[in-house]
Design an enzyme around this catalytic site. Structure first.
Site, short mmCIF file in Angstrom:
data_model
loop_
_atom_site.label_atom_id
_atom_site.label_comp_id
_atom_site.label_asym_id
_atom_site.label_seq_id
_atom_site.Cartn_x
_atom_site.Cartn_y
_atom_site.Cartn_z
N TYR A 59 0.68 -1.29 0.00
CA TYR A 59 -0.11 -0.03 0.05
C TYR A 59 0.88 1.24 -0.13
O TYR A 59 0.40 2.39 -0.32
CB TYR A 59 -0.82 0.06 1.14
CG TYR A 59 -2.06 -1.13 1.09
CD1 TYR A 59 -2.34 -1.68 0.17
CD2 TYR A 59 -2.95 -1.01 2.34
CE1 TYR A 59 -3.03 -2.67 0.09
CE2 TYR A 59 -3.93 -1.99 2.21
CZ TYR A 59 -4.07 -2.86 1.24
OH TYR A 59 -5.24 -3.74 1.11
N LYS A 118 3.37 -15.23 2.52
CA LYS A 118 3.57 -16.12 1.34
C LYS A 118 4.66 -16.32 0.94
O LYS A 118 5.33 -16.03 -0.11
CB LYS A 118 2.65 -15.37 0.13
CG LYS A 118 2.40 -16.02 -0.91
CD LYS A 118 1.26 -17.19 -0.79
CE LYS A 118 0.99 -17.93 -2.21
NZ LYS A 118 0.38 -19.09 -1.96
N ASP A 160 -3.13 -18.16 1.64
CA ASP A 160 -4.18 -18.74 1.03
C ASP A 160 -4.81 -20.05 1.89
O ASP A 160 -5.96 -19.86 1.99
CB ASP A 160 -3.91 -19.41 -0.26
CG ASP A 160 -2.65 -20.05 -0.21
OD1 ASP A 160 -1.68 -20.15 0.67
OD2 ASP A 160 -2.15 -20.53 -1.49
N ASP A 172 -5.47 -6.79 5.84
CA ASP A 172 -6.77 -6.12 5.37
C ASP A 172 -7.87 -7.22 4.92
O ASP A 172 -9.13 -7.08 5.33
CB ASP A 172 -6.31 -5.21 4.22
CG ASP A 172 -7.49 -4.17 4.01
OD1 ASP A 172 -8.42 -4.16 4.60
OD2 ASP A 172 -7.28 -3.39 2.78
N ASP A 218 -11.16 -8.68 7.33
CA ASP A 218 -12.61 -8.46 6.82
C ASP A 218 -13.25 -9.77 6.96
O ASP A 218 -14.48 -9.90 7.15
CB ASP A 218 -12.62 -7.84 5.55
CG ASP A 218 -12.41 -6.31 5.55
OD1 ASP A 218 -12.26 -5.96 6.61
OD2 ASP A 218 -12.77 -5.48 4.61
#
Length: 406
Positions: free
Chosen positions: A182, A233, A265, A289, A293
């Site tokens: 980001y 990852k 994942d 993020d 959620d």
């Protein structure tokens, strides 16, 4: 109702005040600033950022709950309301005015409602409300984002998961907030040698950025059930290889915390398959993020989840994780509980005022125990109420301060 607390809300200008750094018991090792107050009382300066959509509605209610709980615990608050996001764009043409940044930095804590809306979707990137939020986080240097996800017994049937899967879930996502893709450079959109547009971003982390968020996560896990899962990852991304290496090295300093690693994942799958396996999760900006959620829906509604964003020193930023919900703005349909619980986190993590925080947490449970529900968590046999009435019921429970059953 208890005696009203003396507060003053100032629109923009904020005179400088003398403040002393004080050591206070807190769930995390962050410094707290407290201004001089009446004898026997503590006084704090709080910046309110209502923002857009349902933000002003939920912030108004959370402010009332915050001041009421504080007054009953010997605390005084001075509130200052400032524009941010779309509201700031409409007012002064930028999503984060310098006056807002200055006020936030000069306060003891910042409580944010929500930002964004369809009205500004077509703005250029630097004039989007979301850019203001990213700039605010960077300006306050709040690198550690704590997002709890707890399935309350009163709301277990509101979860989209089976009761036996959702019941008893209590986890904390610790998200790195000011680094990663980001904020990484280079970034942008350009035209390549074939005349085709190419968009690109950079996932980048320095060792010190990983170390500091990992320490917050280890300390958080230590105060919970002693289990930390680091999500990355590392089988694909070089930044994740470094992430895993640094987190693993720090584990030696926390022998009482059980560390595990999981690819993102798999973590996304495990969160819906067996969420109770998780205690504390630490991960980078973009993975945090998304996963937080996802975790929110395990609880039944994103309208229930608060968050705290903390720095090494200076004020923290506290906000619900839901969006501005422009479709229901101004209709008294919003769920204010996530913002109210964000106020509780402000007290607990930002100011070290755990008794006042517990009073708010108990009040939320008290209102739910009485069967009051906003539309997003409503089920047969409960009472459907609007945003304002839910806030009023929480206030009543704050006053009564009856220990709520969990």
């Amino acid at each position: 109702m208890a005696a009203a607390l003396q507060t003053n809300i100032r629109p923009v200008k904020f005179p400088a005040t003398l403040r002393a750094l004080t050591k206070q018991s807190s769930p995390a090792p962050f410094r707290v600033r407290c201004a001089a107050a009446s004898p026997g009382k503590k006084r704090y300066n709080i910046t309110l950022l209502p923002g857009d959509g349902i933000g002003p509605e939920v912030i108004s209610i959370a402010k009332n709950v915050l001041q009421q709980a504080g007054s009953l615990e010997g605390l005084e608050f001075s509130f200052q309301e400032m524009p941010v996001g779309g509201a700031a764009l409409d007012l002064v043409g930028v999503p984060l005015p310098e006056e807002t940044v200055s006020a936030a930095k000069e306060s003891d804590a910042v409580l944010l409602g929500a930002i964004g809306g369809y009205k500004w979707d077509k703005n250029e990137k630097h004039l989007k409300p979301e850019t203001g939020l990213l700039q605010l986080r960077a300006g306050l240097k709040v690198f550690a984002n704590l997002r709890p996800a707890t399935v309350l017994p009163q709301l277990v049937d509101a979860s989209t998961l089976k009761r036996e899967v959702a019941e008893g879930v209590d986890l904390m996502v610790v998200r790195e907030l000011t680094g990663g893709i980001y904020f990484g450079v280079p970034r942008g959109i350009k035209t390549n040698e074939n005349g085709e547009e190419v968009g690109y971003n950079t996932e980048v982390y320095a060792a010190h950025e990983i170390d500091r968020i990992a320490r917050v996560a280890f300390e958080t896990a230590r105060k919970r059930r002693g289990k930390l899962c680091s999500v990355d990852k590392a089988n694909v991304l070089d930044a994740s290889i470094l992430w895993r290496r640094r987190v693993t090295a720090l584990a030696a300093e926390y022998p009482d915390v059980e560390l595990s690693h999981m690819y993102v994942d798999n973590a996304a799958m495990q969160l819906v398959r067996d969420p109770k396996q998780f205690d504390t999760i630490v991960t980078n900006n973009i993975f945090g993020d998304i996963l937080s959620d996802e975790a929110s829906m395990i609880t039944g509604s994103i309208g229930m989840l608060p968050s705290a964003s903390l720095s090494d020193s200076g004020p923290g930023l506290f906000e619900p994780i839901h969006g501005s919900a422009p479709d229901i703005a101004g209709q008294d349909k919003a769920n204010p509980l996530a913002t109210i619980l964000s106020a509780a986190m402000l007290l607990k993590y930002g100011l070290g005022e755990e008794k006042a925080a517990k009073r708010i947490e108990d009040a939320v449970l008290g209102a739910l125990n009485k069967g009051f529900r906003t539309g997003d968590i409503y089920s047969a046999g409960t009472k459907l109420v609007g945003c304002k009435e839910m806030g009023e019921e929480v206030l009543k429970s704050v006053d009564s301060h009856v220990q709520a059953s969990v």
